[in-house]
Motif scaffolding. Structure first.
Motif, short mmCIF file in Angstrom:
data_model
loop_
_atom_site.label_atom_id
_atom_site.label_comp_id
_atom_site.label_asym_id
_atom_site.label_seq_id
_atom_site.Cartn_x
_atom_site.Cartn_y
_atom_site.Cartn_z
N MET A 78 -15.74 4.41 3.31
CA MET A 78 -16.30 5.17 4.51
C MET A 78 -15.38 5.53 5.59
O MET A 78 -15.18 6.63 5.85
N LEU A 79 -14.45 4.44 5.74
CA LEU A 79 -13.52 4.49 7.05
C LEU A 79 -12.31 5.36 6.40
O LEU A 79 -11.90 6.33 7.19
N LEU A 80 -11.93 5.56 5.34
CA LEU A 80 -11.12 6.54 4.62
C LEU A 80 -11.47 8.18 4.72
O LEU A 80 -10.63 8.72 5.06
N TYR A 81 -12.82 8.19 4.80
CA TYR A 81 -13.12 9.45 4.87
C TYR A 81 -12.80 9.96 6.23
O TYR A 81 -12.52 10.90 6.51
N MET A 82 -13.15 9.00 7.20
CA MET A 82 -12.75 9.11 8.69
C MET A 82 -11.42 9.76 8.76
O MET A 82 -11.11 10.47 9.57
N LYS A 102 -19.80 16.31 -2.78
CA LYS A 102 -18.86 16.10 -3.58
C LYS A 102 -17.95 14.96 -3.23
O LYS A 102 -17.35 14.37 -3.94
N HIS A 103 -17.66 14.97 -1.84
CA HIS A 103 -16.82 14.06 -1.29
C HIS A 103 -17.54 12.42 -1.34
O HIS A 103 -16.69 11.52 -1.82
N PHE A 104 -18.70 12.47 -0.75
CA PHE A 104 -19.49 11.22 -0.78
C PHE A 104 -19.97 10.57 -2.25
O PHE A 104 -20.18 9.38 -2.47
N ALA A 105 -19.60 11.38 -3.34
CA ALA A 105 -19.72 10.79 -4.55
C ALA A 105 -18.69 9.98 -5.05
O ALA A 105 -19.15 9.03 -5.76
N VAL A 106 -17.67 9.73 -4.39
CA VAL A 106 -16.61 8.65 -4.77
C VAL A 106 -17.59 7.33 -4.27
O VAL A 106 -17.14 6.51 -5.03
N SER A 107 -17.68 7.31 -3.11
CA SER A 107 -18.49 6.25 -2.56
C SER A 107 -19.79 5.75 -3.47
O SER A 107 -19.94 4.49 -3.79
N ILE A 108 -20.58 6.84 -3.63
CA ILE A 108 -21.84 6.43 -4.42
C ILE A 108 -21.45 5.98 -5.83
O ILE A 108 -22.14 4.95 -6.19
N ASN A 109 -20.53 6.69 -6.39
CA ASN A 109 -20.19 6.21 -7.79
C ASN A 109 -19.53 4.75 -7.79
O ASN A 109 -20.21 4.01 -8.60
N TRP A 110 -18.72 4.66 -6.88
CA TRP A 110 -18.27 3.11 -6.98
C TRP A 110 -19.29 2.02 -6.66
O TRP A 110 -19.42 1.04 -7.52
N ALA A 111 -20.18 2.42 -5.74
CA ALA A 111 -21.33 1.47 -5.33
C ALA A 111 -22.38 1.31 -6.73
O ALA A 111 -22.65 0.24 -7.11
N VAL A 112 -22.40 2.45 -7.37
CA VAL A 112 -23.59 2.06 -8.55
C VAL A 112 -22.63 1.25 -9.82
O VAL A 112 -23.34 0.68 -10.45
#
Lengths: 337, 337
Positions: free
Chosen positions: A147-151, A300-310
């Motif tokens: 999340m912080l890296l997105y910022m 598409k960008h947030f998919a990285v976080s979502i994928n890792w969390a699941v």
């Protein structure tokens, strides 16, 4: 959910994570104003894998020059694009990862600017870098780092006049923790079913591309191999047809990580092949998750976080079903080499 | 030697390969004079792997901006450093590799300069690019391509005022075919012994770094997996300790590719670990080969060619011992997907 404290997750990722926005922007704004030649994203194992999505995002959305480099190799190779004008970004949960700490020292000695995200305060990495975001808690630190890296990354792009949507994007970063929580709740029973079905599976192929390549590489190596001692090969979807496909037979476990960026057709091609051949195909698709409040263009960008969390939900059920603690190591930090 | 025609090898690689020096220099000289923004090395499977050594060599020895990209991903990702001022380099034995041909067309349509090394004349890739070096024979084409790529890449560096030794280097490129032949002769019995010992081994770890990472990746995927249907994981030496090490036990086959560049200590670290744990450790070290006439300072670069050539000896013995033709495919070019 098994081993998931929802209130703690929201506290750490949502409340505390977002609290760093001001600090991040102050750092990036200062660097953008002063100028820099390029970005180096440096890590080892899980933390270089964590950088690959941001390298991909920059390559495909920005003219900023970026290099993701493995820490131990970077220190010996004499990278000729690296200079005192480079900005070098690191992450480490413990703040003690040997090569990462050494690489940060290497960069700093040569006059480059160093930034780190570290979970544990007062650790070597936190103390060595010019700018440290110390998140304070080991729990959920990968979710927080993403999340912080997105910022960090999109703020650099914003200053490069390539991301006028930064303000809206950051508002949506604030919605991401809830979107992640939604997704893991929705996926939890599938994660458990996967672990039950595959508790004795000795080998998995994991296929991904684009901004999910890092997760693909990391989950195979750092979770399945390191934490569960299960053989796993990560294969880029665009490369799958140049070798590894020949090993797929009826009972081969193939795990496809589908995201929402431009490379989705590459994964769909592998899916069309795999569903003809194996009965053990698992597709993990971020499109299955609602991500409430997230704009279509940012999904598409947030998919990285979502994928890792699941994916992380699979880990805790594998641990349980296989009676193999995720923390068990034969060798890492157990012996000298 | 089994399936190795020495006279033909020397004819194709030495005589005919070197005959392209003038053509290569004319192409590169023209581009250097006109100016370019960066180099894109583009391929798929074995041909992207073949580019990785040159990407590493450029990163560690030149300020020329370079990107090695997988063809199918490159075409969808909208790489923002790519422009009409880029020089894009491709190789293909057959001249028909689907993604490579499409990527060359993509680059050309956008006004970039395209160069290809192709074995088969009058093929799609040969016809589409601005500049084609057509070597004419499928046999030993990888050895020839490696040799020609040395000339291409170091000529660019020479024009960038980073390689005053170009003339001496090219004289030594001319000695490389004999050095390769020497090396394969010296290694041949070890290659046969490896194939006999491992004819029933179902899984290999291959570890490499620096300019040998491409060979590591390629041999695991394109030879062991694709051509022998043996599971193989390529692991970067700097990443080995962040996951895959946990799977090494007493009978795990670990193959280390040792070269002579700056990353050699990374491989030596893996070697120190592996020799404590497994009885099935194979070390393939270019330092074991004489390379007559090659300067000490250039050996590290030529190690890429030497390493690939000796690995190729293992392939022919695996084919024989396992009674599994290298050309046999279950799926590739056998079905639609």
């Amino acid at each position: 959910m098994l081993k998931f404290d929802e209130a703690l997750f929201l506290k750490l990722v949502e409340e505390e994570g977002l609290a760093f926005r001001g600090q991040i922007e102050a750092i990036v704004d200062g660097l953008a104003k002063r100028g820099y030649s390029n970005l180096f994203l440096i890590g080892a194992g899980g933390t270089i894998a964590m950088m690959y999505p941001y390298e991909y995002i920059l390559k495909s959305s920005s003219s900023i020059e970026v290099h993701a480099e493995i820490a131990a190799e970077f220190m010996v190779m004499n990278h000729r694009r690296f200079s005192k004008d480079s900005v070098c970004i690191f992450t480490s949960v413990s703040g003690t990862t040997q090569e990462t700490v050494a690489a940060a020292a290497y960069c700093k000695e040569r006059g480059a600017t160093t930034i780190a995200l570290v979970a544990e305060p007062n650790t070597p990495l936190a103390e060595i870098v010019d700018h440290c975001i110390t998140t304070g808690y080991e729990k959920h630190s990968f979710d927080t780092f993403f999340m912080l890296l997105y910022m960090v990354i999109f703020r650099f792009m914003h200053h490069n006049n390539e991301f006028p949507e930064y303000e809206q994007f950051t508002k949506e970063v604030a919605l991401l923790p809830r979107a992640i929580l939604d997704a893991v709740q929705a996926f939890d029973s599938q994660a458990e079913a996967f672990a039950i079905r595959h508790k004795d599976t000795g080998y998995h192929m994991m296929v991904g591309a684009g901004n999910l390549w890092g997760n693909t590489y990391s989950y195979a190596m750092c979770i399945l191999e390191e934490m569960q001692w299960i053989h796993a090969k990560s294969i880029h979807a665009a490369e799958f047809f140049h070798g590894t496909l020949e090993l797929v037979v009826e009972d081969t476990s193939v795990i496809l990580l589908k995201g929402e960026d431009e490379t989705r057709p590459l994964i769909e091609r592998v899916e069309r092949f795999a569903e003809k051949i194996t009965k053990q195909l698992t597709v993990i698709d971020t499109k299955d998750f609602a991500m409430p409040g997230i704009s279509e263009t940012f999904r598409k960008h947030f998919a990285v976080s979502i994928n890792w969390a699941v994916l992380s939900r699979i880990s805790v059920y594998l641990e349980q079903e296989r009676n193999h603690p995720l923390t068990l190591r034969r060798y890492y930090r157990q012996m000298e080499y």
